[in-house]
Design a protein around this motif. Structure first.
Motif: not given
Ligand code: KE4
Length: 428
Positions: A48-57
């Protein structure tokens, strides 16, 4: 970096327990407060803060072809236009049932439910109905959902929270549950020496809830052969492993055929679908054909079925399993090389597209050995990976998952994050 997540966390605490709807999401074992997610696409997830992540979940497994795949979106939107739920049968249930049964050689029939927990509750009840016996053996560290009788010596969230079991589970609910040690056939045989009313053994063919623990080469085959001599059933809990390492079950890769298979996660593609299946002579015990009762208002929900059909169809077309092995091997190498560079004790367990590191110098072949991992080191590693744009399960006792949407660029970014995170661990 996490201001809006923090604000939502505080608001969430008012009406949600721990501001979450599943304990592992609370980040308890890594410290800090949970992230709140706004959206996801392909291999990325954005908070929600706009931080983008590569998702390994990947929502703990379901999003195997990546988030918001266009084929899935198209199928689900189309289904929505016909209505949401009818309490009556629909064609989509037949279509998904055929896809699932065709992928499991010994599965003649399947019954859809709404979660992996429901699938396992039903699979265990079915084993008892078919054999007329009451006891079930489970392995320490395996997690099979939150049903009373299997919430003992469980992995996943219980291991994360260091809970031996759960409050509210009466003694009577677990008196028919026996605990064995993963990869230790003698610990199973001991129970059969002492009891003659064991309906079966439930196992994660590849365990993902201690972190990843792999069966030693002939363990599963010897287990199944032994159970046949005892007229007891093998129940494969493939909620996590189903369709993850091949288009079908991990059991087939491991040279074993379960009598009952429980499924979830990937078969719904992010929509709530669980399932249990077996050969006809076992499934005919299930109502309305037989006397074993199981039911559900939203079982076989047409929208969820559309999500499952489109996900599995796309997965079969992509056949990403070779790619998963290549990427998985690359990530494993990245982790081990960084650990060597910074002199950090690390073991990586991997099976196809499910894997995770343990901060220990011991091999990890069972729950006791998994618990030798330094969870303080894991916590430091976790937050450094978050700060460097990689979203991992917030627990040492969870598997990381790969999606077919991962790109070479993602892996390069992940390698940089791992280097920084391992350096942070070495400086603790
Ligand atoms: P669900 O009821 O969460 O759909 O499935 C229960 C379940 C059953 N069997 C296995 C092997 C499982 O891994 C699970 C659920 N997995 C956890 C993650 N380890 C779900 C995540 C969570 O609890 O929030």
């Amino acid at each position: 970096m996490f201001k809006k997540s923090q604000k939502l966390y505080e608001q969430g605490l008012v009406n949600l327990v721990g501001a979450v709807n599943s304990p592992v999401r609370a980040f308890s074992s890594v410290g800090g407060n949970p992230l709140f997610i706004k959206k996801a696409k392909g291999s990325k997830i954005t908070d929600v803060d706009g931080n983008e992540y590569i998702d390994l979940v990947l929502s703990y497994g379901p999003m195997i072809i990546g988030h918001r795949h266009k084929q899935v979106q198209r199928a689900v939107v189309k289904a929505l236009k016909n209505g949401y739920s009818f309490g009556a049968s629909t064609e989509n249930e037949i279509i998904l049932a055929k896809i699932v049964c065709d992928a499991f050689p010994e599965m003649d029939k399947v019954r859809f439910v709404n979660s992996g927990t429901e699938a396992v509750i039903s699979g265990v009840r079915l084993a008892r109905a078919f054999t007329g016996k009451d006891k079930i053996i489970k392995f320490a560290g395996c997690y099979h959902g939150h049903q009373d009788s299997l919430l003992v010596a469980a992995g996943s969230g219980l291991a994360t929270l260091s809970l031996p079991g759960s409050k509210g589970v009466p003694e009577g609910a677990v008196k028919n549950t026996l605990i064995a040690e993963y990869n230790n056939l003698e610990s199973v045989k001991k129970h059969f020496d002492e009891h003659n009313d064991i309906a079966g053994v439930i196992i994660e063919p590849i365990c993902g809830n201690m972190g990843v623990v792999i069966p030693q080469k002939s363990f599963l085959k010897e287990l199944k052969d032994y159970l046949e001599t005892k007229n007891a059933l093998l129940i494969a809990d493939e909620v996590m492993t189903g369709f993850r390492s091949k288009f079908g079950g991990a059991q087939e890769l491991l040279g074993v055929t379960a009598d009952i298979t429980c499924l979830g996660k990937v078969i719904g593609g992010g929509f709530p679908v669980g399932a249990y299946g077996a050969r006809n002579e076992i499934m005919e015990e299930v109502a309305p054909l037989g006397g074993m009762y199981q039911a559900g208002t939203l079982s076989g929900n047409p929208i969820a079925m559309a999500g499952g059909i489109s996900t599995l169809t796309e997965l079969q077309n992509q056949d990403p399993y070779k790619k998963f092995n290549i990427i998985g091997n690359t990530i494993e190498t990245i982790l081990l090389e960084a650990a060597k560079k910074y002199s950090v004790d690390l073991v990586v367990n991997r099976f196809g597209s499910m894997m995770n590191p343990f901060f220990t110098n011991s091999q990890v072949t069972n729950f006791k050995e998994a618990q030798t991992s330094d969870i303080k080191k894991f916590a430091v590693f976790f937050w450094e990976m978050i700060k460097n744009g990689v979203f991992l399960p917030p627990s040492q006792f969870e598997a990381w998952f790969l999606s077919s949407a991962l790109t070479v660029r993602d892996i390069k970014k992940l390698a940089i994050a791992v280097d920084k995170a391992m350096m942070a661990v070495s400086e603790m």
